[in-house]
Scaffold this motif. Structure first.
Motif, PDB file in Angstrom:
ATOM      1  N   ARG A  62       0.798  -1.219   0.000  1.00 46.65           N
ATOM      2  CA  ARG A  62       0.000   0.000   0.000  1.00 46.65           C
ATOM      3  C   ARG A  62       0.837   1.279   0.000  1.00 46.65           C
ATOM      4  O   ARG A  62       0.283   2.373  -0.004  1.00 46.65           O
ATOM      5  CB  ARG A  62      -0.975  -0.007   1.179  1.00 46.65           C
ATOM      6  N   THR A  63       2.139   1.158   0.016  1.00 46.83           N
ATOM      7  CA  THR A  63       3.020   2.303  -0.203  1.00 46.83           C
ATOM      8  C   THR A  63       4.010   1.919  -1.289  1.00 46.83           C
ATOM      9  O   THR A  63       4.450   0.764  -1.366  1.00 46.83           O
ATOM     10  CB  THR A  63       3.772   2.727   1.072  1.00 46.83           C
ATOM     11  N   PHE A  64       4.386   2.898  -2.104  1.00 48.13           N
ATOM     12  CA  PHE A  64       5.181   2.614  -3.289  1.00 48.13           C
ATOM     13  C   PHE A  64       6.245   3.695  -3.467  1.00 48.13           C
ATOM     14  O   PHE A  64       6.031   4.865  -3.146  1.00 48.13           O
ATOM     15  CB  PHE A  64       4.268   2.558  -4.523  1.00 48.13           C
ATOM     16  N   TYR A 163      10.487   9.625  -3.177  1.00 49.88           N
ATOM     17  CA  TYR A 163       9.607   9.590  -2.010  1.00 49.88           C
ATOM     18  C   TYR A 163       8.805   8.304  -2.021  1.00 49.88           C
ATOM     19  O   TYR A 163       8.817   7.545  -3.002  1.00 49.88           O
ATOM     20  CB  TYR A 163       8.656  10.801  -1.995  1.00 49.88           C
ATOM     21  N   HIS A 164       8.103   8.047  -0.923  1.00 47.90           N
ATOM     22  CA  HIS A 164       7.145   6.949  -0.822  1.00 47.90           C
ATOM     23  C   HIS A 164       5.743   7.536  -0.888  1.00 47.90           C
ATOM     24  O   HIS A 164       5.470   8.575  -0.265  1.00 47.90           O
ATOM     25  CB  HIS A 164       7.319   6.186   0.496  1.00 47.90           C
ATOM     26  N   ARG A 165       4.852   6.865  -1.617  1.00 50.24           N
ATOM     27  CA  ARG A 165       3.495   7.397  -1.797  1.00 50.24           C
ATOM     28  C   ARG A 165       2.447   6.340  -1.473  1.00 50.24           C
ATOM     29  O   ARG A 165       2.554   5.186  -1.895  1.00 50.24           O
ATOM     30  CB  ARG A 165       3.295   7.900  -3.221  1.00 50.24           C
ATOM     31  N   ALA A 166       1.431   6.779  -0.726  1.00 51.63           N
ATOM     32  CA  ALA A 166       0.186   6.022  -0.574  1.00 51.63           C
ATOM     33  C   ALA A 166      -0.903   6.805  -1.289  1.00 51.63           C
ATOM     34  O   ALA A 166      -0.944   8.039  -1.205  1.00 51.63           O
ATOM     35  CB  ALA A 166      -0.162   5.849   0.902  1.00 51.63           C
ATOM     36  N   ASP A 180       2.661  11.631   0.530  1.00 55.48           N
ATOM     37  CA  ASP A 180       4.068  11.422   0.207  1.00 55.48           C
ATOM     38  C   ASP A 180       4.921  11.623   1.449  1.00 55.48           C
ATOM     39  O   ASP A 180       4.830  12.662   2.120  1.00 55.48           O
ATOM     40  CB  ASP A 180       4.519  12.399  -0.880  1.00 55.48           C
ATOM     41  N   THR A 181       5.750  10.636   1.756  1.00 54.26           N
ATOM     42  CA  THR A 181       6.647  10.695   2.909  1.00 54.26           C
ATOM     43  C   THR A 181       8.068  10.366   2.459  1.00 54.26           C
ATOM     44  O   THR A 181       8.286   9.852   1.355  1.00 54.26           O
ATOM     45  CB  THR A 181       6.205   9.700   4.001  1.00 54.26           C
ATOM     46  N   GLY A 196      10.160  14.522   8.950  1.00 52.92           N
ATOM     47  CA  GLY A 196       9.051  14.757   9.859  1.00 52.92           C
ATOM     48  C   GLY A 196       7.816  15.356   9.242  1.00 52.92           C
ATOM     49  O   GLY A 196       6.840  15.616   9.946  1.00 52.92           O
ATOM     50  N   LEU A 197       7.842  15.622   7.934  1.00 49.96           N
ATOM     51  CA  LEU A 197       6.694  16.203   7.257  1.00 49.96           C
ATOM     52  C   LEU A 197       6.278  15.333   6.085  1.00 49.96           C
ATOM     53  O   LEU A 197       7.106  14.650   5.469  1.00 49.96           O
ATOM     54  CB  LEU A 197       7.010  17.606   6.741  1.00 49.96           C
TER      55      LEU A 197
END
Length: 281
Positions: A62-64, A163-166, A180-181, A196-197
């Motif tokens: 669920r994250t890519f 980045y990682h995206r859900a 996006d994290t 942290g954001l």
């Protein structure tokens, strides 16, 4: 932030497959609203979305991982159109989905009242560092939108983001939300990490989504942020940055640092020529 804290909250959402997500909310023409949200608040936001949202699920994940390479003219026409708030602006990038090894060449056109139109061409991942093979597609997409700043100019790779995206589907409003994290920006000589954001982006035809309303109720308002322009402004302090100055001061300044060499597939120019004015139409 790693994606681990998000996993339990994402697992609590009903799944949706990629084909259904595209069918119900492709939104190639849309209105985007972006928010900078403390990463620690994301699990709570996702839990509140359980009645409204489905999470993109591909083979149980669920994250890519995403990588985008942004291209611009030698005088940074795309960047300056955004910096000087031209009515119509463009971005050219390749986007690689690292987990599936798929890649697209994309041309994004920003128009009046926040509307965004995106043109996409399937691309080979090994060619993600150049637009040479898709240059005709890029020129045709810009001409179709009556934007011709890149005609006769090379388009060089300027910035790499990862980045990682859900991705969430909100079926009741046929809208999407991306989270996006672990955001990282790299140019030829430096890197910036947004610790942290998270960047939360709602994508809808026009009306506010339940996510927008939840964030507004919590006192969070849309932020001026562009992964390309804001990231480049944070890394290159000589560039005009008026549209993103508040965001830069609050979240980006003093976070750039040295970086390991960028992979050689990305031949990033070190010092593009400055430009005071750019016509985008």
């Amino acid at each position: 932030m790693t994606t681990a804290p998000l996993m339990p909250a994402l697992a609590g959402l009903a799944p949706v497959g990629l084909a259904e997500l595209i069918d119900r909310a492709a939104l190639q023409t849309r209105v985007d609203r972006k928010y900078l949200v403390p990463a620690e608040t994301l699990p709570g936001l996702l839990r509140r979305l359980t009645p409204y949202a489905q999470a993109l699920d591909i083979a149980g994940e669920r994250t890519f991982r995403y990588r985008s390479v942004y291209f611009d003219t030698p005088r940074l026409a795309s960047y300056h159109c955004a910096a000087y708030r031209r009515r119509r602006r463009f971005k050219v990038r390749t986007r690689t989905y690292l987990d599936s090894d798929q890649c697209w060449l994309e041309v994004k056109i920003s128009g009046a009242r926040g509307s965004v139109t995106k043109h996409r061409l399937p691309y080979h991942p090994q060619d993600c560092g150049t637009v040479h093979l898709g240059r005709d597609f890029v020129d045709e997409a810009l001409a179709r939108e009556s934007i011709v700043p890149a005609a006769g100019n090379p388009l060089d790779p300027i910035l790499v983001t990862e980045y990682h995206r859900a991705t969430l589907l909100l079926p009741d409003t046929a809208s999407r939300v991306t989270i996006d994290t672990g955001l990282v920006w790299r140019d030829a000589g430096s890197t910036l990490r947004l610790s942290g954001l998270a960047v939360v982006e709602t994508k809808s035809t026009l009306a506010a989504t339940p996510v927008d309303r939840m964030l507004w109720q919590a006192g969070t308002r849309p932020a001026r942020i562009s992964k390309y322009a804001t990231g480049l402004a944070a890394l290159r302090l000589d560039l005009p940055d008026a549209p993103w100055r508040r965001t830069l001061r609050r979240h980006f300044r003093d976070t750039a640092s040295s970086v390991d060499p960028v992979p050689t597939i990305f031949h990033l120019p070190a010092s593009p020529r400055p430009e005071q004015e750019t016509s985008c139409v």
